[in-house]
Design a protein around this motif. Structure first.
Motif, PDB file in Angstrom:
ATOM      1  N   ALA A   6       0.817  -1.215   0.000  1.00  0.00           N
ATOM      2  CA  ALA A   6       0.000   0.000   0.000  1.00  0.00           C
ATOM      3  C   ALA A   6       0.852   1.267   0.000  1.00  0.00           C
ATOM      4  O   ALA A   6       0.348   2.349  -0.302  1.00  0.00           O
ATOM      5  CB  ALA A   6      -0.929  -0.009   1.218  1.00  0.00           C
ATOM      6  N   GLU A  41       4.503  -9.103   6.764  1.00  0.00           N
ATOM      7  CA  GLU A  41       3.940  -8.592   8.020  1.00  0.00           C
ATOM      8  C   GLU A  41       4.442  -7.188   8.321  1.00  0.00           C
ATOM      9  O   GLU A  41       3.668  -6.312   8.734  1.00  0.00           O
ATOM     10  CB  GLU A  41       4.329  -9.536   9.160  1.00  0.00           C
ATOM     11  N   THR A  46       2.784  -4.671   6.013  1.00  0.00           N
ATOM     12  CA  THR A  46       1.393  -4.455   6.432  1.00  0.00           C
ATOM     13  C   THR A  46       1.328  -3.569   7.670  1.00  0.00           C
ATOM     14  O   THR A  46       0.494  -2.657   7.758  1.00  0.00           O
ATOM     15  CB  THR A  46       0.723  -5.815   6.716  1.00  0.00           C
ATOM     16  N   ASN A  47       2.212  -3.813   8.646  1.00  0.00           N
ATOM     17  CA  ASN A  47       2.248  -2.981   9.849  1.00  0.00           C
ATOM     18  C   ASN A  47       2.554  -1.531   9.512  1.00  0.00           C
ATOM     19  O   ASN A  47       1.938  -0.600  10.066  1.00  0.00           O
ATOM     20  CB  ASN A  47       3.304  -3.508  10.823  1.00  0.00           C
ATOM     21  N   ALA A  82       1.988   0.047   6.712  1.00  0.00           N
ATOM     22  CA  ALA A  82       0.859   0.664   6.014  1.00  0.00           C
ATOM     23  C   ALA A  82      -0.292   0.976   6.967  1.00  0.00           C
ATOM     24  O   ALA A  82      -0.963   2.006   6.841  1.00  0.00           O
ATOM     25  CB  ALA A  82       0.381  -0.251   4.888  1.00  0.00           C
ATOM     26  N   ARG A  83      -0.517   0.121   7.954  1.00  0.00           N
ATOM     27  CA  ARG A  83      -1.680   0.287   8.827  1.00  0.00           C
ATOM     28  C   ARG A  83      -1.441   1.242   9.985  1.00  0.00           C
ATOM     29  O   ARG A  83      -2.344   1.974  10.379  1.00  0.00           O
ATOM     30  CB  ARG A  83      -2.093  -1.075   9.395  1.00  0.00           C
ATOM     31  N   HIS A  84      -0.230   1.213  10.562  1.00  0.00           N
ATOM     32  CA  HIS A  84      -0.042   1.864  11.856  1.00  0.00           C
ATOM     33  C   HIS A  84       0.979   2.996  11.878  1.00  0.00           C
ATOM     34  O   HIS A  84       0.970   3.782  12.819  1.00  0.00           O
ATOM     35  CB  HIS A  84       0.375   0.817  12.900  1.00  0.00           C
ATOM     36  N   SER A  85       1.866   3.074  10.889  1.00  0.00           N
ATOM     37  CA  SER A  85       3.004   3.990  11.047  1.00  0.00           C
ATOM     38  C   SER A  85       2.722   5.410  10.570  1.00  0.00           C
ATOM     39  O   SER A  85       3.380   6.346  11.010  1.00  0.00           O
ATOM     40  CB  SER A  85       4.220   3.439  10.289  1.00  0.00           C
ATOM     41  N   ASP A 127      10.808   2.638   7.997  1.00  0.00           N
ATOM     42  CA  ASP A 127       9.821   3.574   7.443  1.00  0.00           C
ATOM     43  C   ASP A 127      10.019   4.938   8.079  1.00  0.00           C
ATOM     44  O   ASP A 127      10.701   5.078   9.097  1.00  0.00           O
ATOM     45  CB  ASP A 127       8.389   3.060   7.672  1.00  0.00           C
ATOM     46  N   GLY A 185       1.568  -8.417  15.726  1.00  0.00           N
ATOM     47  CA  GLY A 185       2.350  -8.436  14.496  1.00  0.00           C
ATOM     48  C   GLY A 185       3.829  -8.639  14.740  1.00  0.00           C
ATOM     49  O   GLY A 185       4.433  -9.627  14.294  1.00  0.00           O
TER      50      GLY A 185
END
Length: 405
Positions: free
Chosen positions: A299, A326, A329-330, A332-335, A357, A370
């Motif tokens: 993403a 994983e 995905t982390n 993209a979702r949380h950072s 990131d 995660g």
């Protein structure tokens, strides 16, 4: 000029070692004082604090050593005060710490004084001709050379240069001795290292069993909620179509078409389940191709840097593939990051993966599944996971896995 910088850095390291040795002697004396007061029943809390402070100081000593890392040799300390003190008293590392503090205090300041003294002696010898010219008689002898004439004063430069050579090379040897002393007394003994290894393997085995059980539950859930439900619906539709075939062919045709659609969906879901077990892209293109496919489907924009000259073992490729998936995905979702960087290297029997990131940071393995799942997955391969995620970012996850050369 580089030689001057090196000599200065070595003197700085000796000065730091001497400063730490003096601080260590303070801890040594405080521990002995607290132990003496503890015999009277009044110094137990102070003894607990001095032991904890000593261990923290010496852990920093271990981390600053060049070369292979030195593990902390201590037994886990927890529970009430009496339990903590009994554990520390029964731990051989406690007494090795005290021995190190005493020996290091005897060695490090003396090493610094010797190194500085040699440089000062060399500087004095080089300056002898000037001193004799300005103030005859101020220096009457230098390393056996009588300074009674301008000629002899000039000759004093020769031993001064030899002293300077010694002053240049000696600090390196002293630092090497200091490092060896630190490793000898602060590294775990063979018995302690074996006990630590057994404990690690026991914990790793438990984590692997838990991870496998969780993976089996996930596969069962995916099959039950996905493909199995589709196949049951397809069977029911085909049964109804069989009953309607004689009296209502159009309705039967619609049910058959619906069953065909359910079969296609079930096949797609089965492919997803298989992909979750071992992605086909790994078999076709290897880990480099699999990570590139993950980067294309992520993403967030991904900066990819992969250097794997050879294929890895299939279980290792699978573990690293799912780790990258994983972590992406982390991010993209949380950072809240704008970009992610993935770096994958194989060097000297080790595979190193770094995922970073530019997000807000604050990632905590204890607050979610995660990052904890990544650690459990890689524990079976004797992997090491280091997470740096200060508030405000960036988040950097370093993974190291041993692999066959």
């Amino acid at each position: 000029m580089s030689g001057v910088r090196r000599a200065w850095r070595e003197l700085e390291r000796l000065a730091v070692a001497a400063g730490l040795a003096c601080l260590g002697m303070v801890c040594f004396l405080a521990t002995l004082l607290a132990a003496g007061l503890g015999l009277l029943g009044v110094g137990l809390p102070l003894l607990d604090r001095t032991l904890a402070g000593t261990r923290e100081l010496l852990d920093r000593q271990r981390h600053r050593l060049p070369g292979p890392p030195v593990r902390s040799p201590y037994r886990p300390v927890a529970g009430p005060l009496a339990t903590r003190l009994r554990t520390a008293a029964g731990d051989p590392a406690t007494y090795r710490d005290l021995a190190y503090l005493f020996v290091h205090f005897c060695f490090a300041p003396a090493a610094l004084a010797l190194a500085v003294g040699l440089w000062l002696g060399a500087a004095q010898g080089v300056a002898v001709p000037l001193i004799h010219t300005v103030a005859p008689g101020a220096v009457d002898n230098y390393l056996g050379v009588p300074i009674d004439s301008p000629r002899n004063a000039a000759l004093a430069v020769v031993p001064a240069l030899l002293v300077g050579v010694g002053a240049y090379w000696l600090p390196r040897g002293l630092l090497h001795l200091d490092d060896r002393l630190t490793r000898a007394l602060l590294a775990p003994t063979a018995r302690a290292a074996l006990a630590q290894r057994v404990e690690e393997l026991t914990d790793t085995r438990a984590q692997t069993v838990d991870a496998q059980a969780a993976e089996l539950r996930r596969i069962e859930r995916d099959l039950h909620d996905g493909a199995q439900a589709r196949l049951v619906a397809m069977a029911m539709n085909l049964g109804l179509a069989e009953e309607l075939l004689a009296r209502d062919p159009e309705a039967a045709r619609g049910l058959v078409a619906e069953a065909r659609t359910s079969a296609g969906t079930a096949l797609s879901e089965l492919r997803d389940v298989v992909r979750g077990i071992h992605p086909p892209v790994l078999a076709d293109r290897g880990l480099a191709g699999g990570v590139a496919a993950l980067a294309l489907g992520a993403a967030l924009p991904v900066d990819l840097d992969v250097d794997l000259p050879d294929r890895l073992a299939a279980p290792l490729e699978s573990a690293l593939y799912f780790t990258v998936a994983e972590l992406l995905t982390n991010a993209a979702r949380h950072s809240g990051a704008a970009r992610v960087a993935v770096r994958l290297r194989r060097l000297d029997g080790t595979v190193r993966l770094t995922v970073s990131d530019d997000g807000r940071g604050g990632a905590d393995p204890e607050r979610g599944t995660g990052l904890a799942g990544v650690r459990k997955r890689l524990a079976a391969f004797d992997g090491r996971v280091r997470i740096s995620s200060p508030a405000g970012g960036p988040t950097v996850v370093d993974v190291e896995l041993p692999c066959e050369s």
